[in-house]
Write a protein that holds these residues in place. Sequence first.
Motif, mmCIF file in Angstrom:
data_model
loop_
_atom_site.group_PDB
_atom_site.id
_atom_site.type_symbol
_atom_site.label_atom_id
_atom_site.label_comp_id
_atom_site.label_asym_id
_atom_site.label_seq_id
_atom_site.Cartn_x
_atom_site.Cartn_y
_atom_site.Cartn_z
ATOM 1 N N THR A 29 -18.250 51.083 -29.443
ATOM 2 C CA THR A 29 -18.855 49.806 -28.707
ATOM 3 C C THR A 29 -17.948 48.891 -28.204
ATOM 4 O O THR A 29 -16.723 49.172 -28.523
ATOM 5 N N ALA A 30 -18.377 48.064 -27.518
ATOM 6 C CA ALA A 30 -17.366 46.999 -27.090
ATOM 7 C C ALA A 30 -16.618 46.395 -28.160
ATOM 8 O O ALA A 30 -15.391 45.692 -27.929
ATOM 9 N N ASP A 31 -17.130 46.293 -29.383
ATOM 10 C CA ASP A 31 -16.594 45.660 -30.684
ATOM 11 C C ASP A 31 -15.320 46.472 -31.282
ATOM 12 O O ASP A 31 -14.871 45.872 -32.003
ATOM 13 N N SER A 32 -15.446 47.607 -30.917
ATOM 14 C CA SER A 32 -14.705 48.276 -31.442
ATOM 15 C C SER A 32 -13.320 48.864 -30.625
ATOM 16 O O SER A 32 -12.986 50.343 -30.311
ATOM 17 N N LEU A 33 -12.826 48.083 -30.083
ATOM 18 C CA LEU A 33 -11.445 48.219 -29.228
ATOM 19 C C LEU A 33 -10.528 48.913 -29.991
ATOM 20 O O LEU A 33 -10.112 48.618 -31.198
ATOM 21 N N PRO A 34 -9.819 49.789 -29.395
ATOM 22 C CA PRO A 34 -8.614 50.466 -29.877
ATOM 23 C C PRO A 34 -7.392 49.389 -30.243
ATOM 24 O O PRO A 34 -7.394 48.517 -29.165
ATOM 25 N N GLN A 42 -7.964 47.228 -22.509
ATOM 26 C CA GLN A 42 -9.214 46.933 -22.898
ATOM 27 C C GLN A 42 -10.353 46.941 -21.815
ATOM 28 O O GLN A 42 -11.359 47.429 -22.160
ATOM 29 N N GLN A 43 -9.998 46.586 -20.363
ATOM 30 C CA GLN A 43 -10.956 46.641 -19.385
ATOM 31 C C GLN A 43 -11.141 48.174 -19.298
ATOM 32 O O GLN A 43 -12.321 48.602 -18.839
ATOM 33 N N GLY A 44 -10.079 49.011 -19.221
ATOM 34 C CA GLY A 44 -10.333 50.619 -19.120
ATOM 35 C C GLY A 44 -11.173 51.052 -20.170
ATOM 36 O O GLY A 44 -12.343 51.960 -19.886
ATOM 37 N N TYR A 45 -11.331 50.444 -21.345
ATOM 38 C CA TYR A 45 -11.903 51.053 -22.375
ATOM 39 C C TYR A 45 -13.361 50.585 -22.263
ATOM 40 O O TYR A 45 -14.432 51.379 -22.551
ATOM 41 N N LEU A 46 -13.606 49.312 -21.839
ATOM 42 C CA LEU A 46 -15.015 48.994 -21.522
ATOM 43 C C LEU A 46 -15.728 49.645 -20.366
ATOM 44 O O LEU A 46 -17.019 49.920 -20.553
ATOM 45 N N LYS A 47 -14.974 49.896 -19.510
ATOM 46 C CA LYS A 47 -15.348 50.627 -18.284
ATOM 47 C C LYS A 47 -15.931 52.142 -18.771
ATOM 48 O O LYS A 47 -17.005 52.605 -18.555
ATOM 49 N N TRP A 48 -14.717 52.771 -19.546
ATOM 50 C CA TRP A 48 -15.054 53.976 -20.267
ATOM 51 C C TRP A 48 -16.500 54.068 -21.013
ATOM 52 O O TRP A 48 -17.000 55.198 -20.804
ATOM 53 N N SER A 60 -2.085 54.958 -27.485
ATOM 54 C CA SER A 60 -0.841 55.411 -28.576
ATOM 55 C C SER A 60 -0.511 53.760 -29.075
ATOM 56 O O SER A 60 -1.063 52.819 -28.574
ATOM 57 N N GLY A 61 0.264 53.991 -30.110
ATOM 58 C CA GLY A 61 0.917 52.577 -30.754
ATOM 59 C C GLY A 61 1.633 51.795 -29.748
ATOM 60 O O GLY A 61 1.636 50.446 -29.851
ATOM 61 N N ASP A 62 2.400 52.273 -28.636
ATOM 62 C CA ASP A 62 2.828 51.297 -27.717
ATOM 63 C C ASP A 62 1.994 50.885 -26.779
ATOM 64 O O ASP A 62 2.487 50.113 -25.598
ATOM 65 N N GLY A 63 0.697 50.931 -26.680
ATOM 66 C CA GLY A 63 -0.311 50.369 -25.700
ATOM 67 C C GLY A 63 -0.727 51.375 -24.596
ATOM 68 O O GLY A 63 -1.334 51.155 -23.870
ATOM 69 N N SER A 64 -0.190 52.725 -24.623
ATOM 70 C CA SER A 64 -0.423 53.488 -23.514
ATOM 71 C C SER A 64 -1.845 53.789 -23.816
ATOM 72 O O SER A 64 -2.391 54.041 -25.001
ATOM 73 N N LEU A 97 -6.891 60.510 -30.380
ATOM 74 C CA LEU A 97 -8.063 60.372 -29.730
ATOM 75 C C LEU A 97 -8.765 59.167 -30.171
ATOM 76 O O LEU A 97 -8.784 59.064 -31.849
ATOM 77 N N PHE A 98 -9.276 58.104 -29.811
ATOM 78 C CA PHE A 98 -10.088 56.963 -30.233
ATOM 79 C C PHE A 98 -11.480 57.355 -30.296
ATOM 80 O O PHE A 98 -12.268 57.254 -31.195
ATOM 81 N N ALA A 99 -12.196 58.075 -29.211
ATOM 82 C CA ALA A 99 -13.583 58.198 -29.143
ATOM 83 C C ALA A 99 -13.494 59.410 -28.099
ATOM 84 O O ALA A 99 -12.982 59.707 -27.161
ATOM 85 N N VAL A 100 -14.659 60.314 -28.393
ATOM 86 C CA VAL A 100 -15.077 61.376 -27.369
ATOM 87 C C VAL A 100 -16.672 61.430 -27.582
ATOM 88 O O VAL A 100 -17.252 61.465 -28.549
ATOM 89 N N ASN A 101 -17.044 61.316 -26.271
ATOM 90 C CA ASN A 101 -18.362 61.090 -26.009
ATOM 91 C C ASN A 101 -19.208 59.913 -26.788
ATOM 92 O O ASN A 101 -20.302 60.120 -27.251
ATOM 93 N N GLY A 102 -18.618 58.793 -26.717
ATOM 94 C CA GLY A 102 -19.041 57.869 -27.358
ATOM 95 C C GLY A 102 -19.010 57.510 -28.952
ATOM 96 O O GLY A 102 -19.577 56.737 -29.484
ATOM 97 N N VAL A 103 -18.521 58.499 -29.484
ATOM 98 C CA VAL A 103 -18.310 58.696 -31.123
ATOM 99 C C VAL A 103 -16.801 58.468 -31.339
ATOM 100 O O VAL A 103 -15.866 59.013 -31.089
ATOM 101 N N LEU A 104 -16.527 57.649 -32.325
ATOM 102 C CA LEU A 104 -15.116 57.128 -32.817
ATOM 103 C C LEU A 104 -14.683 58.296 -33.560
ATOM 104 O O LEU A 104 -15.576 59.141 -34.496
ATOM 105 N N GLN A 105 -13.456 58.744 -33.378
ATOM 106 C CA GLN A 105 -12.819 59.766 -34.185
ATOM 107 C C GLN A 105 -12.160 59.221 -35.237
ATOM 108 O O GLN A 105 -11.488 58.285 -35.300
ATOM 109 N N ARG A 106 -12.035 59.890 -36.492
ATOM 110 C CA ARG A 106 -11.525 59.636 -37.747
ATOM 111 C C ARG A 106 -10.264 60.226 -38.166
ATOM 112 O O ARG A 106 -10.203 61.467 -37.652
#
Length: 106
Positions: A29-34, A42-48, A60-64, A97-106
């Motif tokens: 969700t918009a509240d679950s930013l990497p 952040q804008q790329g994630y929200l668009k995604w 990645s940890g360096d912001g990529s 991976l942070f999310a795939v098809n809208g589902v957060l990865q753990r």
Amino acid sequence: MMFQKLVPVTGVLLMLAACAQGGQEALATADSLPPALSEAGQQGYLKWLSAEGDKAFAYSGDGSWAAVSGQESRSKAREKALQLCERNSKDEEGCVLFAVNGVLQR
């Protein structure tokens, strides 16, 4: 006849087993930013989030980061997001991976 009666019971038992094991998926969700994303990331994630088709978001940890969508399968989306993220990352631990098809990865 007997089989028809067993199917609902089996389905309920399977659902209860999945819930007992934490089988619920957390949705992106918009509240679950990497973490560690720049404003552009952040804008790329929200668009995604609103993108169609099979999609994945990696960072990645360096912001990529990399966001892909409209892929032919979930696995292709995962592969491409990680590949694109790794190209830009200088983090020794690489991308995840942070999310795939809208589902957060753990």
